[in-house]
Motif scaffolding. Structure first.
Motif, PDB file in Angstrom:
ATOM      1  N   ASP B 246       1.744   0.979 -14.819  1.00  0.00           N
ATOM      2  CA  ASP B 246       2.130   2.129 -14.156  1.00  0.00           C
ATOM      3  C   ASP B 246       2.749   1.448 -12.891  1.00  0.00           C
ATOM      4  O   ASP B 246       2.448   0.153 -12.528  1.00  0.00           O
ATOM      5  CB  ASP B 246       1.534   3.416 -13.885  1.00  0.00           C
ATOM      6  N   LEU B 247       3.523   2.109 -11.831  1.00  0.00           N
ATOM      7  CA  LEU B 247       3.933   1.694 -10.595  1.00  0.00           C
ATOM      8  C   LEU B 247       2.988   1.353  -9.722  1.00  0.00           C
ATOM      9  O   LEU B 247       3.264   0.246  -9.024  1.00  0.00           O
ATOM     10  CB  LEU B 247       4.959   2.800  -9.897  1.00  0.00           C
ATOM     11  N   PHE B 248       1.718   1.906  -9.853  1.00  0.00           N
ATOM     12  CA  PHE B 248       0.711   1.262  -8.809  1.00  0.00           C
ATOM     13  C   PHE B 248       0.389   0.123  -9.346  1.00  0.00           C
ATOM     14  O   PHE B 248       0.200  -0.972  -8.314  1.00  0.00           O
ATOM     15  CB  PHE B 248      -0.579   2.379  -8.742  1.00  0.00           C
ATOM     16  N   GLN B 249       0.105  -0.173 -10.555  1.00  0.00           N
ATOM     17  CA  GLN B 249      -0.516  -1.647 -10.924  1.00  0.00           C
ATOM     18  C   GLN B 249       0.898  -2.591 -10.753  1.00  0.00           C
ATOM     19  O   GLN B 249       0.490  -3.812 -10.421  1.00  0.00           O
ATOM     20  CB  GLN B 249      -0.815  -1.544 -12.402  1.00  0.00           C
ATOM     21  N   ALA B 250       1.979  -2.161 -10.796  1.00  0.00           N
ATOM     22  CA  ALA B 250       3.155  -3.021 -10.787  1.00  0.00           C
ATOM     23  C   ALA B 250       2.889  -3.325  -9.022  1.00  0.00           C
ATOM     24  O   ALA B 250       3.311  -4.611  -8.651  1.00  0.00           O
ATOM     25  CB  ALA B 250       4.398  -2.457 -10.973  1.00  0.00           C
ATOM     26  N   GLY B 251       2.743  -2.556  -8.425  1.00  0.00           N
ATOM     27  CA  GLY B 251       2.750  -2.763  -6.835  1.00  0.00           C
ATOM     28  C   GLY B 251       1.681  -3.727  -6.544  1.00  0.00           C
ATOM     29  O   GLY B 251       1.666  -4.590  -5.514  1.00  0.00           O
ATOM     30  N   LEU B 252       0.482  -3.828  -7.429  1.00  0.00           N
ATOM     31  CA  LEU B 252      -0.565  -4.529  -6.974  1.00  0.00           C
ATOM     32  C   LEU B 252      -0.268  -5.967  -7.527  1.00  0.00           C
ATOM     33  O   LEU B 252      -0.874  -7.101  -7.161  1.00  0.00           O
ATOM     34  CB  LEU B 252      -1.818  -4.055  -7.585  1.00  0.00           C
ATOM     35  N   GLY B 253       1.030  -6.074  -8.208  1.00  0.00           N
ATOM     36  CA  GLY B 253       1.360  -7.320  -9.016  1.00  0.00           C
ATOM     37  C   GLY B 253       0.715  -7.724 -10.124  1.00  0.00           C
ATOM     38  O   GLY B 253       0.787  -8.798 -10.662  1.00  0.00           O
ATOM     39  N   VAL B 254      -0.079  -6.858 -10.639  1.00  0.00           N
ATOM     40  CA  VAL B 254      -0.711  -7.103 -11.957  1.00  0.00           C
ATOM     41  C   VAL B 254      -0.025  -6.967 -13.385  1.00  0.00           C
ATOM     42  O   VAL B 254      -0.139  -7.573 -14.369  1.00  0.00           O
ATOM     43  CB  VAL B 254      -2.163  -6.166 -12.220  1.00  0.00           C
ATOM     44  N   HIS B 354       0.988   6.462 -11.662  1.00  0.00           N
ATOM     45  CA  HIS B 354      -0.311   6.299 -12.310  1.00  0.00           C
ATOM     46  C   HIS B 354      -0.541   6.886 -13.747  1.00  0.00           C
ATOM     47  O   HIS B 354      -0.362   8.157 -13.836  1.00  0.00           O
ATOM     48  CB  HIS B 354      -1.532   7.227 -11.350  1.00  0.00           C
ATOM     49  N   ALA B 355      -0.514   6.119 -14.643  1.00  0.00           N
ATOM     50  CA  ALA B 355      -0.185   6.450 -16.108  1.00  0.00           C
ATOM     51  C   ALA B 355      -1.387   7.509 -16.522  1.00  0.00           C
ATOM     52  O   ALA B 355      -1.004   8.504 -17.263  1.00  0.00           O
ATOM     53  CB  ALA B 355      -0.178   5.316 -16.967  1.00  0.00           C
TER      54      ALA B 355
END
Lengths: 384, 384
Positions: B246-254, B354-355
């Motif tokens: 999700d966009l939060f994980q993408a934001g973390l760079g994961v 957040h998925a």
């Protein structure tokens, strides 16, 4: 076994699987009676909005004898039609992608009310209706200050849309959602009066152009109860969250904490050894929702993700759900907790910040009549 | 009618009722393969967490051949047991109120793993098991820094709980949820190593006290993929959101934005005349969730309630859902929108912040394989 057919144990708040949604029928009835009496005294119809309750058993109490209702999804419209309601206002800006399902409702005899705010939608609807030999009953959405959807009452678009609708035109509607940003009864009353004035101006302009309004619809729970409201020219008031109320509405002063009819039942599943004023419950962001509406209120009204009640529904001041994870809620107490309080396995109930999203996480209500016994299970119609 | 049995029109993204949840099967498969390969290369088992997917069809891909899985609710445990999985870790602190349902699973042959962090829970479980002639398989929850549940690895409680569990003891588990607050690969790697060290210390202490661990379990999606992780002493890794990202994980760079496998399909239902760079869609806080996790990231990664994609899933930079109401989302564009773009009735897809909560609002996935056709509908098991 003492009997071949042992009696099923009576279901109770002590025995329910947690987390789950508890509805107090007497509080619901009191909330419904208050709104019905207020709106009736003003000489207009109440068109209850089922977006919060999403439940036929509640609709029977809120809109008895299949009186007109409001819904927020076509799934709700189909569900309530299945349960016998016929006058149903789908109070979300209509999109052309919903024409086929709306047609199904019209053909089933439902007097569906649709709402548009754009000439292209009106044209698409009229063209579809012509082809399918249907008559829609469509109101034009008026923006009375919430700036969500709608055209302003003075906009030239108003008449453009009415002409595009032609015989499908049925009136005007608005929702003064900015009442949620009001912080005093005076501010709420001002929003309520603005709602009324906006639809009155719009309906007058339309009438002068040859489009008399069958429906002139206003409403939000705070504005519907505003004192001294002059509803001349309005035919109906819509409201939904008043059925349950919640901590945000209590914070606005529109209801009391004791009026709140829904709570989430939860079990204490953690007592961190090094944090004596905290405990964990099995209701997290999924069971309570992520809504933190009360954070916009004065600090003493900020409920975090919800305030706590004991198992009998008595509010426990100073205890709030301060943090959530998917299936965990962290309860923090302002004051030191007495030793032995809230042991592992004990049960609490959480008052919702915002009843609509909290209820939406659950597939049913467990209904009580003020004690711990469960007298009914009422299903909800979630989704789209 | 041209035929007595007209063919059912193929379902497609153009025809689905909106809002609804779309899952791209190839992205899902790629995400699953990446995690499976990473964890396998480290010589430990992956125990996929189905709290995000909540779907048997996805579990068949993530945990093939009924490999061990993780769940977040007993309803999930019952559902996956019904679909044939037998090694199921219910990875939420166990409460005594759940003993009866857990017993039902054990009696049905499920090798349920339960998790406790308090001597009272351990004692209640052991007493119940004694009375009901059952053997539980229970891990002790270790707090490795998230401060949700769990005991610290050095706590005296660790051995107290193990002794209370007795023959029901099966190991230790932790969840480094603080990885969500990390802001660099180095910080995530540090959390990952802390997770491992904490369970290793706890398992060693328990082993020395006569409690060897069958299960030594760590995990979160960010930490599971952390570079250079030494998993010596760990038996399994749990992760869930990696299936969809999700966009939060993408934001973390994961992950990348292109890895995100779920989107919410929505229709444009409003084009405010006086706000040319905004439009309304029929996906609001119910269809997208109220989650605003990316607001905690640097401003350029703040997605509001979600970033937009076109109907084919291509990210449209500069467009985000900036505000939501129950059934409305307000899309705001950073740059002026070209005239005629996003007309009423056109369709977009929204990438979730957040998925987990976004998916939880929906009862099924509409599965695509990269084009607009729908190849399957996969149901979800929501609720408790």
């Amino acid at each position: 076994m003492s009997s071949v057919y042992p009696p099923r144990p009576a279901l109770s708040l002590e025995l329910l699987s947690t987390p789950c949604l508890v509805l107090e029928r007497e509080k619901l009835a009191r909330n419904l009676a208050r709104m019905a009496a207020t709106v009736a005294a003003r000489g207009v119809h109440l068109r209850p909005h089922l977006k919060t309750a999403k439940c036929a058993e509640i609709a029977h109490l809120a809109a008895p004898d299949r009186a007109p209702i409001t819904v927020s999804t076509l799934r709700e419209a189909e569900y309530f039609a299945h349960h016998g309601w016929t006058d149903i206002f789908y109070a979300v800006g209509f999109g052309p992608g919903k024409l086929a399902r709306a047609a199904g409702l019209l053909r089933a005899g439902v007097r569906l009310v649709t709402m548009v705010d754009h000439p292209d939608t009106a044209a698409a609807l009229a063209e579809f209706a012509q082809r399918e030999k249907l008559t829609f009953r469509t109101v034009i959405e008026i923006d009375s200050g919430d700036h969500r959807g709608g055209v302003t009452p003075s906009s030239a678009l108003l008449l453009t849309i009415a002409r595009a609708l032609g015989r499908h035109f049925a009136g005007v509607a608005t929702h003064g959602g900015q009442s949620y940003a009001a912080r005093s009864p005076q501010e709420i009353a001002a929003v309520a009066q603005t709602e009324v004035e906006c639809v009155r101006i719009a309906a007058t302009r339309l009438h002068m152009d040859g489009f008399p309004s069958e429906i002139v619809s206003v409403g939000s729970s705070p504005t519907a109860l505003a004192a001294g409201l002059d509803l001349t020219g309005v035919t109906e008031v819509r409201a939904g969250v008043y059925m349950f109320w919640d901590l945000f509405q209590a914070g606005l002063g529109v209801c009391t904490v004791d009026d709140i009819a829904v709570t989430v039942l939860a079990e204490v599943i953690g007592r961190p050894a090094d944090r004596p004023n905290e405990f964990l419950i099995d209701a997290g962001s999924f069971a309570l929702s992520k809504d933190t509406a009360t954070a916009a209120l004065p600090p003493e009204k900020n409920a975090g993700y919800g305030w706590l009640c004991d198992l009998d529904g008595r509010h426990l001041p100073g205890l709030r759900v301060a943090r959530t994870w998917q299936e965990h809620g962290l309860v923090v107490s302002d004051a030191p907790l007495p030793a032995g309080s809230f042991p592992i396995g004990s049960r609490v109930r959480v008052l919702p910040n915002h009843a609509c999203p909290t209820a939406a996480a659950h597939d049913r209500y467990f209904v009580t009549t003020g004690d711990r016994g469960i007298v009914a299970e009422w299903p909800r119609v979630n989704g789209w």
